[in-house]
Design a protein around this motif. Structure first.
Motif, PDB file in Angstrom:
ATOM      1  N   TRP A   1      25.247  -6.898 -11.331  1.00  0.00           N
ATOM      2  CA  TRP A   1      25.859  -5.939 -10.418  1.00  0.00           C
ATOM      3  C   TRP A   1      27.031  -6.587  -9.688  1.00  0.00           C
ATOM      4  O   TRP A   1      26.919  -7.676  -9.130  1.00  0.00           O
ATOM      5  N   THR A   2      28.160  -5.905  -9.667  1.00  0.00           N
ATOM      6  CA  THR A   2      29.357  -6.464  -9.034  1.00  0.00           C
ATOM      7  C   THR A   2      29.400  -6.212  -7.538  1.00  0.00           C
ATOM      8  O   THR A   2      29.929  -7.027  -6.778  1.00  0.00           O
ATOM      9  N   ARG A   3      28.875  -5.058  -7.101  1.00  0.00           N
ATOM     10  CA  ARG A   3      28.815  -4.728  -5.678  1.00  0.00           C
ATOM     11  C   ARG A   3      27.542  -3.947  -5.414  1.00  0.00           C
ATOM     12  O   ARG A   3      27.185  -3.044  -6.180  1.00  0.00           O
ATOM     13  N   VAL A   4      26.871  -4.301  -4.326  1.00  0.00           N
ATOM     14  CA  VAL A   4      25.589  -3.670  -3.997  1.00  0.00           C
ATOM     15  C   VAL A   4      25.555  -3.380  -2.506  1.00  0.00           C
ATOM     16  O   VAL A   4      25.851  -4.254  -1.683  1.00  0.00           O
ATOM     17  N   LEU A   5      25.189  -2.147  -2.153  1.00  0.00           N
ATOM     18  CA  LEU A   5      24.971  -1.771  -0.761  1.00  0.00           C
ATOM     19  C   LEU A   5      23.467  -1.672  -0.550  1.00  0.00           C
ATOM     20  O   LEU A   5      22.793  -0.864  -1.192  1.00  0.00           O
ATOM     21  N   VAL A   6      22.942  -2.509   0.345  1.00  0.00           N
ATOM     22  CA  VAL A   6      21.503  -2.604   0.582  1.00  0.00           C
ATOM     23  C   VAL A   6      21.195  -2.027   1.957  1.00  0.00           C
ATOM     24  O   VAL A   6      21.780  -2.462   2.965  1.00  0.00           O
TER      25      VAL A   6
ATOM     26  N   LYS B   1      29.933  -9.531  -2.439  1.00  0.00           N
ATOM     27  CA  LYS B   1      29.193  -8.786  -3.458  1.00  0.00           C
ATOM     28  C   LYS B   1      28.176  -7.840  -2.854  1.00  0.00           C
ATOM     29  O   LYS B   1      27.954  -6.726  -3.367  1.00  0.00           O
ATOM     30  N   VAL B   2      27.529  -8.253  -1.755  1.00  0.00           N
ATOM     31  CA  VAL B   2      26.431  -7.466  -1.184  1.00  0.00           C
ATOM     32  C   VAL B   2      26.674  -7.239   0.304  1.00  0.00           C
ATOM     33  O   VAL B   2      27.008  -8.171   1.032  1.00  0.00           O
ATOM     34  N   VAL B   3      26.517  -6.004   0.739  1.00  0.00           N
ATOM     35  CA  VAL B   3      26.497  -5.675   2.156  1.00  0.00           C
ATOM     36  C   VAL B   3      25.112  -5.147   2.492  1.00  0.00           C
ATOM     37  O   VAL B   3      24.615  -4.221   1.840  1.00  0.00           O
ATOM     38  N   VAL B   4      24.476  -5.766   3.478  1.00  0.00           N
ATOM     39  CA  VAL B   4      23.139  -5.369   3.921  1.00  0.00           C
ATOM     40  C   VAL B   4      23.304  -4.590   5.215  1.00  0.00           C
ATOM     41  O   VAL B   4      23.704  -5.157   6.237  1.00  0.00           O
TER      42      VAL B   4
ATOM     43  N   VAL C   1      25.802   0.394  -7.170  1.00  0.00           N
ATOM     44  CA  VAL C   1      24.369   0.308  -6.854  1.00  0.00           C
ATOM     45  C   VAL C   1      24.131   0.446  -5.352  1.00  0.00           C
ATOM     46  O   VAL C   1      24.832  -0.172  -4.544  1.00  0.00           O
ATOM     47  N   VAL C   2      23.121   1.248  -5.009  1.00  0.00           N
ATOM     48  CA  VAL C   2      22.591   1.320  -3.655  1.00  0.00           C
ATOM     49  C   VAL C   2      21.112   0.967  -3.727  1.00  0.00           C
ATOM     50  O   VAL C   2      20.392   1.461  -4.605  1.00  0.00           O
TER      51      VAL C   2
END
Length: 416
Positions: free
Chosen positions: A245-250, A297-300, A316-317
């Protein structure tokens, strides 16, 4: 159907095309003519369906037909619940207005930053004011602007603005607005609890509800993975690496969890940043810019990021913690699969949250198969429900058992 057929000026139709709207979306097709006709509108459509342009285009056209005064008077007021959405709407308005012979002056205001530059920007007035309710009241208190000339009121993410968190501020602002005026309410959801409040603002409205259809429904693949709460971060890191995954919002439940999970992902070698309301506005803006530019890559994030946030090609979420309501679930997963793109919405299902996810499924008409990942099979048993106490109400005795937030905080501590 071209935009020009909706009655829009060629300059606005051209700007819409440049923003990627080759043809009007269903919400735009129905809302634009109604707004141009001066009708109140309550528009509901799924996330990523073009609701901002659905009201922005006719608002800009209405303003372009009037003579510009000096100083300018606010004729259109757009209220939003978050700082990020205010900035985003302001940018959309400026982009859509760029080809107009006399573009309106658009002012944007939100809290978390110094009020002085925003007051300076309002010198000479403004035609359009995009603001969060609290900061708008601050500006009015400083005599930076007046609302006596507002002819159009827009509530973007209207259900959020009408709930208890903003109800008092919104009521104070509405009392300052003139009558009659045109009222436009837009959101992806209108829960039954706020229907009466919404109707009280509207006058003989055009009600637009765009049902999700195969042709218009976002291409979001929904997944649910069963996992023990203490192993969620490990599983998240594994999935990010193995899936490429290149970018993920968590999404997490608390600011504390956002910090902890982001820190653990960084220790696992994954670029991650927290995003929540305690961060300074400068930091929040920087995180989003880095995320959109793929420098992070990831924002939490907490549910601060669930409303109106538009990140192009977000694949992706992840619901690390489940949302409190099925409405919040809709807004969260709507951050992916936008503007015709496909996306994945993944939820972690712990033993204590299985029944809650089943409730979300029932209310949204979903049936998401449960998955398990090899090496992360859950070992924890579902916590049995406490036996009812004779004579007590169904809520039990306050303070004698942990709340949902207590359980989430405890889960976060166990995950350290």
């Amino acid at each position: 159907m071209p935009f020009i057929s909706l009655g829009l000026l060629p300059a606005l139709a051209r700007a819409a095309a440049e923003r990627g709207y080759s043809v009007p979306t269903p919400i735009q097709t129905q809302a634009v003519p109604a707004i141009l006709a001066g009708r109140d509108v309550r528009g509901m459509a799924q996330t990523g369906s073009g609701k901002t342009a659905a009201y922005a285009l006719p608002v800009l056209q209405a303003l372009s037909s009037g003579a510009q005064e000096s100083p300018r008077r606010v004729r259109a007021l757009i209220l939003v619940p978050t700082r990020e959405l205010a900035a985003q709407v302001g940018e959309s308005l400026r982009s859509l207005a760029q080809h107009l012979p006399r573009p309106p002056k658009i002012a944007v205001a939100f809290g978390g930053v110094s009020i002085n530059p925003q007051m300076m920007a309002l010198r000479g007035g403004a035609d359009v004011m995009v603001a969060t309710p609290g900061r708008l009241l601050d500006l009015i208190g400083h005599n930076a602007l007046r609302l006596s000339s507002v002819a159009m009121l827009v509530l973007d993410e209207a259900d959020r603005l009408l709930d208890l968190g903003f109800a008092e501020e919104l009521a104070r602002l509405v009392d300052l607005l003139p009558q009659p005026r045109q009222n436009l309410l837009f959101s992806a959801t209108f829960p039954a609890a706020i229907e009466t409040l919404a109707d009280a603002l509207l006058r003989d409205p055009v009600r637009i509800e765009i049902a999700s259809e195969p042709a218009t429904e976002p291409a979001i693949s929904q997944r649910a993975i069963e996992v023990d709460d203490r192993r969620r971060t490990q599983l998240l890191a594994r999935l990010i690496k193995d899936s490429g995954w290149t970018r993920v919002l968590v999404f997490v439940a608390t600011k504390y969890a956002a910090e902890i999970v982001a820190d653990k992902l960084r220790k696992a070698g994954i670029e991650a940043e927290p995003f929540h309301g305690v961060l300074s506005q400068g930091k929040r803006t920087q995180v989003l810019e880095d995320f959109k530019a793929s420098r992070v890559k990831v924002v939490v994030a907490t549910d601060l990021a669930a409303r109106g946030l538009d990140v192009v090609q977000l694949p992706v979420v992840v619901n690390y913690d489940l949302p409190r309501s099925s409405v919040d679930y809709v807004h969260r997963i709507g951050r992916t699969g936008r503007a015709g793109q496909s996306g994945v919405a993944l939820s972690f299902i712990t033993a204590d949250m299985d029944a809650h996810f089943a409730l979300i499924e029932r209310r949204q008409g979903l049936n998401v198969p449960r998955e398990r990942v090899a090496g992360f099979e859950p070992m924890e048993a579902r916590t049995p429900a406490a036996a009812p106490v004779p004579g007590a109400d169904n809520g039990g005795v306050k303070g004698k058992r942990p709340s949902k937030k207590d359980k989430l905080r405890a889960a976060t501590r166990r995950d350290e």
